[in-house]
Design an enzyme around this catalytic site. Structure first.
Site, mmCIF file in Angstrom:
data_model
loop_
_atom_site.group_PDB
_atom_site.id
_atom_site.type_symbol
_atom_site.label_atom_id
_atom_site.label_comp_id
_atom_site.label_asym_id
_atom_site.label_seq_id
_atom_site.Cartn_x
_atom_site.Cartn_y
_atom_site.Cartn_z
ATOM 1 C CG HIS A 14 -21.248 -15.089 -12.245
ATOM 2 N ND1 HIS A 14 -21.404 -14.270 -11.338
ATOM 3 C CD2 HIS A 14 -20.614 -13.692 -12.924
ATOM 4 C CE1 HIS A 14 -20.873 -13.057 -11.507
ATOM 5 N NE2 HIS A 14 -20.160 -13.118 -12.588
ATOM 6 C CG HIS A 43 -19.302 -15.761 -9.134
ATOM 7 N ND1 HIS A 43 -17.588 -14.742 -8.982
ATOM 8 C CD2 HIS A 43 -18.649 -16.684 -9.940
ATOM 9 C CE1 HIS A 43 -17.738 -14.818 -9.527
ATOM 10 N NE2 HIS A 43 -17.895 -15.698 -10.997
ATOM 11 C CG ASP A 44 -24.114 -16.611 -9.623
ATOM 12 O OD1 ASP A 44 -24.584 -15.543 -10.553
ATOM 13 O OD2 ASP A 44 -24.555 -17.386 -9.678
#
Length: 328
Positions: A219, A245-246
């Site tokens: 991302h 998130h990543d």
């Protein structure tokens, strides 16, 4: 097992979540530290897949490390339930992806969680409802809150509403109840965060959010967070920003401040296979596989380590307050 001290009765908290927009000053909670003043916790993110994609293996290794380190609690960096959060407080996914997976005795501690973008695709109000604590008392999740844990103060923030792309997504539905008008919500969040950081006297200041500020993973950076959060974090001497998130493990150091950007979003599905180049800060470590992080703190020293799916220590370093910067 230590538990947070809640300033309001259960019914009152539930009423706030359901009826009122989340724009009031940040609520504060307390987690008592060990008698020697130390604080030890694990960090995992992007995990909730009913044990699949090695989630169960990561959970087993977390249990072993949690026992070895005698952890105080676990921090979850969001995307707690895939693919689209939970439907309601009775959704079996809560048990199948959380209660039935993290069963080790050492993980029967408090879990402090934030919402990720996938959680917003479901019933976000259900996931932050205190009714889930009747199913599993470990669970504690809010959009934004402050946790005082003695030697460290944690500022959990709601990063998903910052990301403009989600508001223009023609495919997925997001549960934005309580967040409109959006700009007012974000303005209040930033104002309250800045005020809380300025007033904090904690030895260590840690901000936790789902989205990465700096990342060379799939991302990449979050421009909205770089713009709005970084100046506040640096101006108030925040020691580390922890995110998910990543789906990887990352250690990135700021070039012009002691701030560390730490990604622990490898709790299940990983191995994206793509790495972004030309990063503006110092990338000390990147691992594009499954794993989790441990943090051990006292007044003068913090030890941080990343572990893979086999429980192997694949990267570790320490941060000393007198040194201001980390040393490998």
């Amino acid at each position: 097992m230590a538990s947070p001290s809640f300033p309001l009765p259960l019914a009152a908290i539930l009423c706030i979540y359901i009826v009122l927009p989340i724009s009031a000053e940040l609520q504060r909670f307390q987690h008592h530290q060990k008698h020697d003043g130390s604080l030890i916790f694990l960090v995992v993110g992007d995990w909730g897949r009913k044990g699949q994609y090695n989630q169960s293996l990561i959970a087993a290794q977390m249990g072993k490390m949690g026992d070895k380190l005698d952890i105080d609690f676990v921090v979850s960096t969001g995307d707690n339930f895939y693919n689209s959060g939970i439907k309601d407080v009775n959704d079996p996914l809560f048990r199948l992806s959380f209660s039935n997976i993290y069963t080790a005795k050492s993980l029967r501690k408090q879990w402090y969680s934030v919402l990720g973008n996938h959680d917003y695709r479901g019933n976000a109000l259900a996931q932050i409802s205190p009714l889930l604590r009747k199913i599993d008392r470990r669970w504690f999740c809010q959009r934004t809150f402050i946790l005082n844990a003695g030697v460290a103060e944690f500022f959990f923030i709601d990063t998903t509403p910052f990301i403009s792309d989600y508001f223009n997504d023609p495919i997925h539905h997001y549960d934005w109840r309580g967040l409109f008008p959006r700009q007012k919500y974000l303005k209040n969040l930033l104002k309250d965060l800045e005020k809380a950081l300025m007033q904090s006297t904690a030895r260590w200041k840690i901000v936790v959010g789902h989205h990465a500020i700096r990342s060379i993973g799939h991302h990449g950076d979050s421009p909205e967070l770089v713009k709005h959060l970084v100046p506040i974090l640096k101006a108030n001497n925040v020691d580390m920003y922890i995110n998910g998130h990543d789906h990887c493990l990352q250690h990135i150091s700021s070039r012009d401040s002691p701030l560390l950007y730490l990604t622990s979003g490898a709790g299940s599905k990983a191995w994206r296979g793509d790495v972004k180049e030309n990063h503006s800060d110092l990338v000390k470590f990147f691992y594009d596989g499954q794993g989790f992080m441990s943090v051990q703190m006292n007044e003068t020293l913090t030890n941080i380590a990343f572990y893979n799916v086999f429980g192997e220590n694949i990267h570790q370093w320490r941060v000393a307050k007198s040194m201001l910067h980390s040393s490998i």
